[in-house]
Design an enzyme around this catalytic site. Structure first.
Site, short mmCIF file in Angstrom:
data_model
loop_
_atom_site.label_atom_id
_atom_site.label_comp_id
_atom_site.label_asym_id
_atom_site.label_seq_id
_atom_site.Cartn_x
_atom_site.Cartn_y
_atom_site.Cartn_z
CB SER A 66 -0.94 -0.04 1.21
OG SER A 66 -1.99 0.89 1.08
CG ASP A 324 -5.86 -3.75 -3.64
OD1 ASP A 324 -6.72 -3.04 -3.08
OD2 ASP A 324 -4.64 -3.54 -3.56
CG HIS A 349 -4.66 -3.35 0.24
ND1 HIS A 349 -4.38 -2.67 -0.93
CD2 HIS A 349 -4.18 -2.56 1.25
CE1 HIS A 349 -3.78 -1.53 -0.66
NE2 HIS A 349 -3.64 -1.44 0.66
#
Length: 388
Positions: A66, A324, A349
């Site tokens: 991320s 995601d 994710h």
């Protein structure tokens, strides 16, 4: 066999790393919170670590998921003399640099629910449509919404109603990001396959609005002990329409979304399943100046960290899960022999950076093997050059 020494960093202003304690987010104190400062901190620490442990000739590989994936890639861009390769998982480099519109995120969330069942998406749309009809009735409609959603406090204005809509949307966003094949407590307490669970709740309810309440309860009342929902305590409006979270970490992310990380994005109810909730450039400017007395530098990441033109970099694996919603904002195809992409089918994710689990799909095991193979290649190239 690959041998690693792992070091984990907390960026200034996140977690317990508060340079000015509880005053870290006041006035000028927050000014050191930036991507560039974080990378510089890491670089200086790593150099000192190598010197202290007499490991100057040991190569360093950066890992991150991320925002951490963004930083891992940026470290390789900016400090290739220190970072010899990077695994950048779920890193939406193109989106945060403003190279693609942020609306694609919410379209991807919608696709996740549609792919479970087109009827699931239809139920979400019907539920939000029902809420709009009630809201159009004024106070009596607001009262019906408050009863349906078991709110702790009444809705008294359009602003309250729009906050409720964002609060509800945030539950769908979180479920899509955390759509793992096993229960997880990262960013909420979710069961396995939370998107499917939410769809089941939506489709089994007597009314679409009741189903919407039951679906968002999966996120906001996982313990099933919450008696009523306080939407202003559970969701905070910020410069990231996908959600900033709560606490000091939320303030830190909000500030970065106000200064350098582009996260503008709206929902329209046409190409996505959510109500009309704009978050435009002007809205971002107004919010950020009111909150922090700053205006966004929209081209900062594009210029400082290369935007969409990253072909001159090397030794980075970009991984993305097809579930995601951040994936459309990232690198989904190979750019060169050493800037490569791997897609995790059935992955949400940064699933590949989570610990191994018996319920992992085969695709994530393949992705991890691919990442290890690339790391091995980078290390071999490094040592061959070192000892030639």
């Amino acid at each position: 066999m690959l041998l690693f020494n792992s070091e984990f960093f907390l960026q200034r202003y996140y977690g317990k790393s508060l340079p000015f304690g509880n005053d870290s987010f006041k006035g000028e104190n927050i000014g050191l919170l930036s991507v560039n400062q974080a990378l510089s901190d890491y670089a200086f620490f790593l150099r000192r670590f190598q010197e202290t442990h007499k490991a100057e000739k040991c190569p360093i590989i950066a890992f991150g998921g991320s925002y951490g994936g963004m930083l891992a890639a940026y470290m390789r861009f900016k400090y290739p003399n220190i970072i010899h390769g990077a695994i950048a998982a779920s890193a939406p480099l193109y989106q945060v640099a403003g190279k693609i519109p942020g609306d694609v995120f919410f379209q991807a969330v919608t696709k996740d629910f549609h792919d479970i069942s087109p009827q699931c998406e239809a139920q979400v749309r019907s539920a939000f449509s029902q809420l709009d009809k009630w809201a159009a009735m004024g106070q009596s409609g607001y009262s019906e919404i408050a009863r349906t959603f078991h709110l702790c406090k009444p809705l008294n204005s359009v602003q309250d109603y729009q906050h409720l809509l964002r609060w509800a949307r945030n539950a769908f966003v979180s479920a899509a990001m955390m759509d793992y094949p096993y229960p997880a407590t990262f960013m909420g307490n979710f069961p396995a396959f939370p998107v499917k669970v939410m769809c089941n709740r939506l489709q089994s309810a007597a009314r679409p609005a009741d189903g919407l309440c039951q679906a968002v309860s999966l996120y906001y009342n996982a313990s099933e002990t919450v008696k009523c929902f306080d939407i202003y305590q559970e969701y905070i409006y910020c410069a990231d329409p996908t959600g900033c979270g709560l606490g000091f970490d939320a303030t830190a992310w909000d500030y970065q979304a106000c200064t350098e990380i582009n996260l503008e994005g709206s929902t329209s109810g046409t190409v996505d399943m959510f109500p009309v909730l704009p978050f435009t450039s002007q809205m971002r400017d107004d919010y950020c100046y009111k909150t922090y007395k700053v205006l966004p530098r929209r081209n900062y990441l594009d210029v400082q960290y290369w935007g969409a033109d990253i072909s001159s970099a090397s030794n980075i694996v970009f991984s993305n899960g097809n579930l995601d919603p951040w994936a459309p904002g990232g690198i989904l195809k190979n750019i060169s022999d050493s800037l490569v992409s791997v897609i995790v089918d059935g992955g949400a994710h940064h699933l590949d950076l989570r610990e191994d689990n018996p319920k992992d799909p085969a695709s994530v095991r393949i992705a991890r093997d691919f990442e290890l193979a690339n790391i091995g290649k980078w290390l071999q190239e490094y040592y061959e050059k070192l000892y030639q």
